[in-house]
Design a protein around this motif. Structure first.
Motif, PDB file in Angstrom:
ATOM      1  N   GLU A 109      53.595  67.059  65.010  1.00  0.00           N
ATOM      2  CA  GLU A 109      53.018  67.401  66.302  1.00  0.00           C
ATOM      3  C   GLU A 109      51.533  67.698  66.173  1.00  0.00           C
ATOM      4  OE1 GLU A 109      55.350  70.596  67.776  1.00  0.00           O
ATOM      5  OE2 GLU A 109      56.997  69.337  68.427  1.00  0.00           O
ATOM      6  N   LEU A 110      51.151  68.327  65.060  1.00  0.00           N
ATOM      7  CA  LEU A 110      49.743  68.625  64.867  1.00  0.00           C
ATOM      8  C   LEU A 110      48.942  67.345  64.669  1.00  0.00           C
ATOM      9  CD1 LEU A 110      49.737  71.759  62.555  1.00  0.00           C
ATOM     10  CD2 LEU A 110      49.380  71.638  64.991  1.00  0.00           C
ATOM     11  N   LEU A 111      49.476  66.453  63.855  1.00  0.00           N
ATOM     12  CA  LEU A 111      48.758  65.209  63.618  1.00  0.00           C
ATOM     13  C   LEU A 111      48.600  64.413  64.905  1.00  0.00           C
ATOM     14  CD1 LEU A 111      50.385  64.108  60.239  1.00  0.00           C
ATOM     15  CD2 LEU A 111      48.181  65.206  60.589  1.00  0.00           C
ATOM     16  N   ARG A 112      49.618  64.476  65.751  1.00  0.00           N
ATOM     17  CA  ARG A 112      49.522  63.754  67.029  1.00  0.00           C
ATOM     18  C   ARG A 112      48.498  64.379  67.962  1.00  0.00           C
ATOM     19  NH1 ARG A 112      55.131  63.203  66.117  1.00  0.00           N
ATOM     20  NH2 ARG A 112      55.627  65.069  67.331  1.00  0.00           N
ATOM     21  N   SER A 113      48.032  65.579  67.640  1.00  0.00           N
ATOM     22  CA  SER A 113      47.013  66.207  68.482  1.00  0.00           C
ATOM     23  C   SER A 113      45.711  65.418  68.467  1.00  0.00           C
ATOM     24  CB  SER A 113      46.737  67.638  68.006  1.00  0.00           C
ATOM     25  OG  SER A 113      47.891  68.441  68.102  1.00  0.00           O
ATOM     26  N   PHE A 114      45.508  64.606  67.459  1.00  0.00           N
ATOM     27  CA  PHE A 114      44.269  63.844  67.345  1.00  0.00           C
ATOM     28  C   PHE A 114      44.379  62.447  67.947  1.00  0.00           C
ATOM     29  CE2 PHE A 114      43.854  67.019  64.015  1.00  0.00           C
ATOM     30  CZ  PHE A 114      42.534  67.430  64.172  1.00  0.00           C
ATOM     31  N   ASP A 115      45.538  62.091  68.483  1.00  0.00           N
ATOM     32  CA  ASP A 115      45.700  60.772  69.074  1.00  0.00           C
ATOM     33  C   ASP A 115      44.683  60.562  70.195  1.00  0.00           C
ATOM     34  OD1 ASP A 115      47.741  60.295  67.369  1.00  0.00           O
ATOM     35  OD2 ASP A 115      49.361  60.528  68.835  1.00  0.00           O
ATOM     36  N   GLY A 116      43.937  59.470  70.084  1.00  0.00           N
ATOM     37  CA  GLY A 116      42.980  59.136  71.125  1.00  0.00           C
ATOM     38  C   GLY A 116      41.717  59.953  71.113  1.00  0.00           C
ATOM     39  N   VAL A 117      41.525  60.823  70.127  1.00  0.00           N
ATOM     40  CA  VAL A 117      40.335  61.685  70.062  1.00  0.00           C
ATOM     41  C   VAL A 117      39.227  60.964  69.309  1.00  0.00           C
ATOM     42  CG1 VAL A 117      39.397  63.830  69.145  1.00  0.00           C
ATOM     43  CG2 VAL A 117      41.672  63.796  70.181  1.00  0.00           C
ATOM     44  N   ARG A 118      38.017  60.955  69.874  1.00  0.00           N
ATOM     45  CA  ARG A 118      36.834  60.434  69.194  1.00  0.00           C
ATOM     46  C   ARG A 118      35.842  61.586  69.096  1.00  0.00           C
ATOM     47  NH1 ARG A 118      36.939  55.575  66.693  1.00  0.00           N
ATOM     48  NH2 ARG A 118      34.740  55.221  67.213  1.00  0.00           N
ATOM     49  N   ASP A 119      35.760  62.151  67.909  1.00  0.00           N
ATOM     50  CA  ASP A 119      34.929  63.343  67.739  1.00  0.00           C
ATOM     51  C   ASP A 119      34.365  63.326  66.320  1.00  0.00           C
ATOM     52  OD1 ASP A 119      34.573  66.390  68.974  1.00  0.00           O
ATOM     53  OD2 ASP A 119      34.633  66.339  66.783  1.00  0.00           O
ATOM     54  N   ALA A 120      33.046  63.354  66.181  1.00  0.00           N
ATOM     55  CA  ALA A 120      32.414  63.268  64.865  1.00  0.00           C
ATOM     56  C   ALA A 120      32.763  64.458  63.998  1.00  0.00           C
ATOM     57  CB  ALA A 120      30.896  63.165  65.035  1.00  0.00           C
ATOM     58  N   ARG A 121      32.830  65.646  64.613  1.00  0.00           N
ATOM     59  CA  ARG A 121      33.170  66.834  63.831  1.00  0.00           C
ATOM     60  C   ARG A 121      34.598  66.738  63.295  1.00  0.00           C
ATOM     61  NH1 ARG A 121      34.083  72.779  66.424  1.00  0.00           N
ATOM     62  NH2 ARG A 121      34.753  73.844  64.520  1.00  0.00           N
ATOM     63  N   ALA A 122      35.506  66.271  64.130  1.00  0.00           N
ATOM     64  CA  ALA A 122      36.897  66.115  63.690  1.00  0.00           C
ATOM     65  C   ALA A 122      36.986  65.077  62.579  1.00  0.00           C
ATOM     66  CB  ALA A 122      37.775  65.709  64.870  1.00  0.00           C
ATOM     67  N   GLU A 125      40.339  56.887  62.988  1.00  0.00           N
ATOM     68  CA  GLU A 125      40.634  56.844  64.416  1.00  0.00           C
ATOM     69  C   GLU A 125      39.719  57.773  65.202  1.00  0.00           C
ATOM     70  OE1 GLU A 125      44.721  57.700  64.961  1.00  0.00           O
ATOM     71  OE2 GLU A 125      45.431  56.004  63.773  1.00  0.00           O
ATOM     72  N   CYS A 126      39.292  58.865  64.568  1.00  0.00           N
ATOM     73  CA  CYS A 126      38.413  59.815  65.247  1.00  0.00           C
ATOM     74  C   CYS A 126      36.950  59.411  65.173  1.00  0.00           C
ATOM     75  CB  CYS A 126      38.582  61.210  64.643  1.00  0.00           C
ATOM     76  SG  CYS A 126      40.151  61.992  65.045  1.00  0.00           S
ATOM     77  N   GLY A 127      36.649  58.315  64.476  1.00  0.00           N
ATOM     78  CA  GLY A 127      35.272  57.833  64.465  1.00  0.00           C
ATOM     79  C   GLY A 127      34.608  57.783  63.116  1.00  0.00           C
ATOM     80  N   ALA A 128      35.312  58.118  62.029  1.00  0.00           N
ATOM     81  CA  ALA A 128      34.704  58.042  60.695  1.00  0.00           C
ATOM     82  C   ALA A 128      34.414  56.594  60.330  1.00  0.00           C
ATOM     83  CB  ALA A 128      35.624  58.679  59.660  1.00  0.00           C
ATOM     84  N   ASP A 129      33.322  56.381  59.594  1.00  0.00           N
ATOM     85  CA  ASP A 129      32.955  55.040  59.141  1.00  0.00           C
ATOM     86  C   ASP A 129      33.981  54.566  58.113  1.00  0.00           C
ATOM     87  OD1 ASP A 129      31.843  52.721  58.278  1.00  0.00           O
ATOM     88  OD2 ASP A 129      30.042  53.633  57.392  1.00  0.00           O
ATOM     89  N   PRO A 130      34.702  53.460  58.353  1.00  0.00           N
ATOM     90  CA  PRO A 130      35.709  52.991  57.389  1.00  0.00           C
ATOM     91  C   PRO A 130      35.143  52.768  55.999  1.00  0.00           C
ATOM     92  CG  PRO A 130      35.936  51.834  59.478  1.00  0.00           C
ATOM     93  CD  PRO A 130      34.670  52.630  59.564  1.00  0.00           C
TER      94      PRO A 130
END
Length: 836
Positions: free
Chosen positions: A285-298, A326-331
Motif C-alpha cells: 500500500e505504501l509503494l502504491r502511494s507513489f503511483d502517478g506521482v512526478r516529484d523530483a524530491r521523491a 516513475e517519479c522522474g529520476a533520470d534512467p
C-alpha cells in the motif's frame, strides 16, 4: 454505608468487570478504589456501573464536577472521580486530603498518562486500602470468557488489535463471519474499522499522532521527534499507550498501523523514504502511494534509499529504483544500480542488457565496478571465457581488482601472473584487502603441481575475512567456493563442509549469494553420503529467487548425482532427460570441474557419453593449460577413469591413469584413485583380490568417494565365485554406501506410534528395502545391484517376504506389499525429493 464491589482479577477488561462487579464486597469497609487503564479500556463504563449499583443500595453518590467542593462531601458519601489525571494540582491535593481519611468513600479512575506531580500521593493513599483495579489488554482467555461470537477468528482479532480493549470491542461489533471465510487477512474487517481508527487518531495531540504515524510507517521515534531526546520520546510513548493507540511494547497494533499506511499522503511518504525506513517500504500500500506521482524530491529520496538497500535486499532496491524512475529520476542515473539489482536477483540477461550500454562509456572508479559486474554476469551465464575477456579490456586499478581478474583468468585455464597491482602507499590494512591477498596466494598455491593440504589455510582464512568484510561486490566466484572446491580436490571434505557452513552463517557476499552457497552445501553432503542433507540444501537453494544459468545447471547436476547414487536406472534416465537442456547451456570452467565430472560419469552410464564429450575435452584443456594442478585435475581424471570403465574402453583409461599416478606423490586423493584404478582394472580382467579390493574401496571413501568405493567392492563381488569373498565385499559395499532414511523435516525422530510401526513388526529393514524394489518391478539382478546383494540373496528375501505375508501368487504378493508399505516413510527417490 454500603461497601464497594471490586474485582478478583486485576488484568481483566471492562466487559468482564461489568458482569462481575456486584459479586464481590467488603463488608464494613468504606468504598475506596483506584481504577486504572488506557483510553477505551472501560474505566468510565465501570464507574457508571458502580454508580448504579451503589445508588440502588441507598448509598449517596457524588460525581466530581467543577463546582463540587471536595471538602464539603461527607465521609459516608462516595465521591466518584473520572479522569483524575486531568485535574489541577489544587484539586488533586484536596482529593489526597480526603483519601487520608480511611473511612471516606472515594473511587478514582485514572489513565496511565499524564502523571501530575500530585497524583501519586492520591493513588498511594487509596491503594493502602486495597490494590488498584487495572483494566489491561484483552487476553485469549478473557476473550473466550465472553460471548464475542468471533468463532475461529479469535486469534486473528487478537493479533490485529494487539489485545487493545477498545479495538477488540470494535472488532466484535463489526465482525461478520461470512466476510472472513475467504479473507484470511481480515481485510474487510480492517477496512470497516479504518474510519473509527482515523477518527481516534484525530482526537489526540499532534505530537502523539505524528509518533503513531511515524512508527506505523517504520520511522524510528528517535528520528521523528522534535528534539530527539529520550525523555521526550518516552513521554510520547506513554501518552500514546494511555490513548489506547500503542501496545505495551510501544508499537501500534497492526490494524492501527495498516490504517495509517492506507491513508499516508505522498509528502509523508517522502519523509519516510528520506529517513531510509525499510519497514514501511515493504508494504504494498505504501509503494502504491507513489503511483502517478512526478516529484523530483521523491525521485531523489527513492533512488538514495535504493542504493542503501542494494546489498541487503535487492528486491526492495529494484522496486524502489522502478518507483524512482516513475517519479522522474533520470534512467541513466540509476542504470548501474538497476543492473546490480537485476544480477543479484538472478536476472542476468536483464543486467547484461543494461551493462552492454553502460560499460563502454564508463570511466575511472565507476568503470571498475561495472567491469566486475559485467564479468560476474558472464560467469553466471556459464561463460567464464567472456568474463576473462571483459577483464582484459580494462587494466586493474588496485590489488583487489587484480585478484578478481585473476580468478576469471584461472577459471578458463589462463595462468595469470600472480603479481597484483599495488595499492597506494600508506593505506591501512582492511579485512577485504587482506582477504583478497590471501585468496591470491592460496589460489596460486593450489595451481602448483606440488601443492598439498597446507595451502588450504590461506584459502580458508581468505574466506573467513571476506565474510567478515561484509563485502557484496560482484565477483566471478566466491572465496568460499574456491576454498571448498580446492579442499575437495585435496581430499579434505570436512574442511570443505566447514568453509561453506561458515560462509552460509555469515551470509558471504550478501543474502543473494545464499542459493550458490546452498548448492555447494548440497554437493558436499552428496559427497559425504548424506542424501537427506543434500536434498534439504538443494531445496533451500531452489526455493527462492530465480537461479542464474550456472547455478541452475549446478542444481540439475546435484539432482542427477542423487539419482545416480540412490535411484534406479530408470530414475537416473528420467533425471538426465529433465536436466539435459539445463546442463548443456553452460561452459566448463575451473570452479565447475567437480560437478562436470558427475555429468561425465552419469552420461557414460546412460550410454549418452557423446553429449558430454566436448565439455569434458574443454575441461581437460583447462587443467592442461594450468599445468595439471592435482588439486583441480585429479577429480576430473577420476571421472575419465569411470567413464572408460562404464564404456568398456580400456584404452581411454590410460591417459587419466598416468595423470593420477603422476599426481599421487603430492595429492592424497590421486594416490587413492591410482590405487583403485589398478585394482578396478584387475577386477574387470577377472582377478579379484579381496584384500586389495577392500583396501582400495575404503581408500576411496577417505577422500570423499564412498559411492565409488562401494561400486568397486560391488564389482569385485560380482566377479568372484567364492561365497566368502562375495559376502565380504558386499558387506563392505553396504557399509560404504548405506541407505539414508529420510528424517522428519523438524529433525525429530519418528514416533513409535507412526503408521510405519505395523510394517516394521512384519518386515525387517532389509526386507522392506527389497519389497520397495519389488514394487518398482525390479528383477533379482536389479535388486541385487541396487542394494549390493547377490541375486540369489534377493530371491531368498522375496521368498521370506512371501511367507511372512502369506502371499499365494505374485499378484497377491504385490497387492499385499502395497497395503503393507502404505504410509511408511522410506527414502524418496531424488525425482520425488527435488522434482528433477
Amino acid at each position: 454505608m454500603s461497601s464497594i464491589p471490586t474485582l478478583i482479577e486485576a488484568d481483566t477488561w471492562a466487559a468482564s468487570a461489568e458482569a462481575d462487579l456486584d459479586a464481590f464486597r467488603f463488608p464494613g469497609e468504606a468504598a475506596r478504589a483506584v481504577v486504572s487503564g488506557s483510553a477505551g479500556s472501560g474505566k468510565s463504563t465501570l464507574l457508571r456501573r458502580l454508580t448504579r449499583l451503589l445508588a440502588a443500595e441507598g448509598t449517596e453518590i457524588v460525581a466530581l464536577r467543577e463546582s463540587t467542593r471536595i471538602s464539603a462531601v461527607p465521609a459516608d458519601e462516595v465521591l466518584i472521580v473520572d479522569d483524575a489525571q486531568t485535574l489541577s494540582a489544587d484539586r488533586l491535593r484536596e482529593l489526597a486530603a480526603r483519601a487520608e481519611d480511611p473511612d471516606a468513600g472515594l473511587v478514582v479512575a485514572v489513565r496511565s498518562w499524564p502523571v501530575p506531580a500530585e497524583l501519586p500521593a492520591l493513588l498511594q493513599q487509596l491503594e493502602r486500602s486495597r490494590p488498584a483495579i487495572l483494566l489491561g489488554d484483552v487476553t485469549k482467555q478473557r476473550l473466550r470468557g465472553e460471548t464475542s461470537d468471533l468463532g475461529e477468528c479469535e486469534d486473528a482479532v487478537l493479533r490485529l488489535t494487539g489485545g487493545v480493549a477498545w479495538l477488540v470491542r470494535e472488532c466484535i461489533d463489526a465482525h461478520d463471519e461470512g466476510d472472513c471465510q475467504d479473507d484470511a487477512d481480515h481485510r474487510v474487517l480492517q477496512e470497516s474499522l479504518r474510519p473509527r481508527i482515523l477518527h481516534r487518531l484525530m482526537s489526540v495531540s499532534p505530537p502523539v499522532r505524528r509518533l503513531v504515524d511515524g512508527i506505523s510507517l517504520g520511522i524510528s521515534p528517535l528520528d521523528d521527534t522534535a528534539d530527539g531526546s529520550v525523555d521526550g520520546i518516552e513521554s510520547l510513548l506513554a501518552e500514546g499507550y494511555a490513548e489506547g493507540l500503542l501496545t505495551n511494547d510501544g508499537r501500534p497494533a497492526p490494524i492501527i498501523a495498516a490504517a495509517v499506511r492506507a491513508v499516508a499522503p505522498v509528502t509523508r511518504m517522502i519523509e519516510v523514504v528520506e529517513s531510509h525506513s525499510a519497514l514501511g517500504l515493504r508494504d504494498g500500500e505504501l509503494l502504491r502511494s507513489f503511483d502517478g506521482v512526478r516529484d523530483a524530491r521523491a525521485a531523489t529520496a527513492l533512488a538514495a534509499w535504493a542504493r542503501d538497500a542494494l546489498a541487503r535486499d535487492p528486491q526492495l532496491a529494484a522496486n524502489l529504483l522502478d518507483l524512482a524512475v516513475e517519479c522522474g529520476a533520470d534512467p541513466e542515473a540509476v542504470a548501474d544500480d538497476r543492473a546490480y539489482a537485476a544480477w543479484a536477483l538472478g536476472r542476468v540477461d536483464e543486467a547484461g542488457v543494461i551493462l552492454d550500454a553502460r560499460l563502454a562509456a564508463a570511466q575511472g572508479a565507476a568503470a571498475t565496478g561495472l567491469v566486475d559486474l559485467s564479468a560476474a554476469v558472464w560467469a553466471d551465464r556459464g561463460m567464464m571465457q567472456l568474463a576473462d575477456e571483459t577483464y582484459q579490456t580494462r587494466k586493474p586499478r588496485d590489488a583487489a581488482a587484480a585478484t578478481r581478474a585473476h580468478l576469471a583468468a584461472a577459471g578458463v585455464g589462463r595462468l595469470p601472473d600472480f603479481v597484483p597491482a599495488s595499492d597506494a602507499r600508506g593505506t591501512a590494512p582492511s579485512a577485504l584487502r587482506t582477504a583478497y591477498a590471501l585468496l591470491e596466494r592460496g589460489l596460486a598455491a593450489t595451481l602448483s603441481p606440488t601443492t598439498d593440504s597446507t595451502t588450504l589455510a590461506d584459502l580458508q582464512r581468505a574466506s573467513e575475512l571476506y565474510t567478515a568484510s561484509a563485502d557484496t561486490g560482484a565477483t566471478v566466484e566466491l572465496p568460499s567456493v574456491i576454498a571448498a572446491a580446492a579442499a575437495i580436490g585435496l581430499g579434505d571434505l570436512k574442511t570443505a563442509h566447514t568453509i561453506i557452513d561458515d560462509a552460509l552463517t555469515g551470509q558471504q557476499g550478501g543474502p543473494h549469494r545464499a542459493p550458490r552457497l546452498n548448492l555447494w552445501a548440497a554437493w558436499i553432503s552428496l559427497q559425504r553420503e548424506r542424501p537427506t542433507d543434500a536434498q534439504a540444501a538443494l531445496a533451500r537453494a531452489t526455493s527462492g529467487q530465480a537461479l542464474s544459468p550456472r547455478d541452475d545447471a549446478f542444481a540439475a547436476t546435484i539432482a542427477i548425482g542423487l539419482a545416480r547414487r540412490y535411484d534406479d536406472a530408470a530414475g537416473l534416465a528420467a533425471a538426465w532427460e529433465a536436466a539435459h537442456a539445463r546442463i548443456t547451456r553452460v561452459e566448463p570452467d575451473l570452479y565447475s570441474l567437480l560437478p562436470l565430472g558427475e555429468l561425465v560419469i552419469a552420461a557414460a552410464r546412460l550410454g549418452d557419453a557423446a553429449s558430454m564429450r566436448v565439455p569434458f575435452e574443454r575441461a581437460l584443456r583447462i587443467v592442461a593449460d594450468l599445468g595439471e594442478p592435482p588439486a583441480w585435475s585429479t577429480p576430473l581424471h577420476w571421472a575419465g577413469i569411470q567413464r572408460g570403465i562404464l564404456l568398456s574402453q580400456p584404452d581411454a583409461l590410460a591417459p587419466h591413469a598416468r595423470a593420477l599416478v603422476a599426481a599421487a606423490p603430492h595429492n592424497r586423493p590421486a594416490a587413492r584413485m591410482a590405487q583403485a584404478g589398478r585394482v578396478w582394472t584387475s577386477v574387470l580382467a577377472g582377478t579379484v583380490d579381496p584384500d586389495a579390493v577392500e583396501t582400495a574401496a575404503r581408500g576411496l571413501a577417505t577422500v570423499g568417494l564412498a559411492w565409488d568405493g562401494a561400486r568397486l567392492a560391488g564389482h569385485g563381488a560380482g566377479r568372484s565365485d567364492d561365497r566368502k569373498v562375495i559376502a565380504r565385499l558386499l558387506a563392505c559395499a553396504r557399509e560404504l554406501h548405506p541407505r539414508d532414511p529420510v528424517r522428519p523435516a523438524d529433525g525429530t525422530e519418528e514416533s513409535a506410534a507412526s503408521p510405519a510401526a505395523p510394517v516394521e513388526s512384519v518386515l525387517s529393514d532389509r526386507e522392506r528395502e527389497v519389497a520397495e524394489l519389488v514394487l518398482q518391478g525390479k528383477t533379482y539382478a536389479e535388486i541385487g545391484e541396487a542394494i549390493f546383494i547377490s541375486p540369489r540373496t534377493a530371491e531368498h528375501h522375496i521368498a521370506h517376504i512371501r511367507r511372512r505375508l502369506d502371499a499365494t501368487s505374485r499378484s497377491d504378493l504385490l497387492a499385499k506389499l502395497r497395503v503393507a508399505l502404505e504410509g511408511t516413510q522410506s527414502a524418496p527417490s531424488p525425482r520425488e525429493a527435488v522434482g528433477a
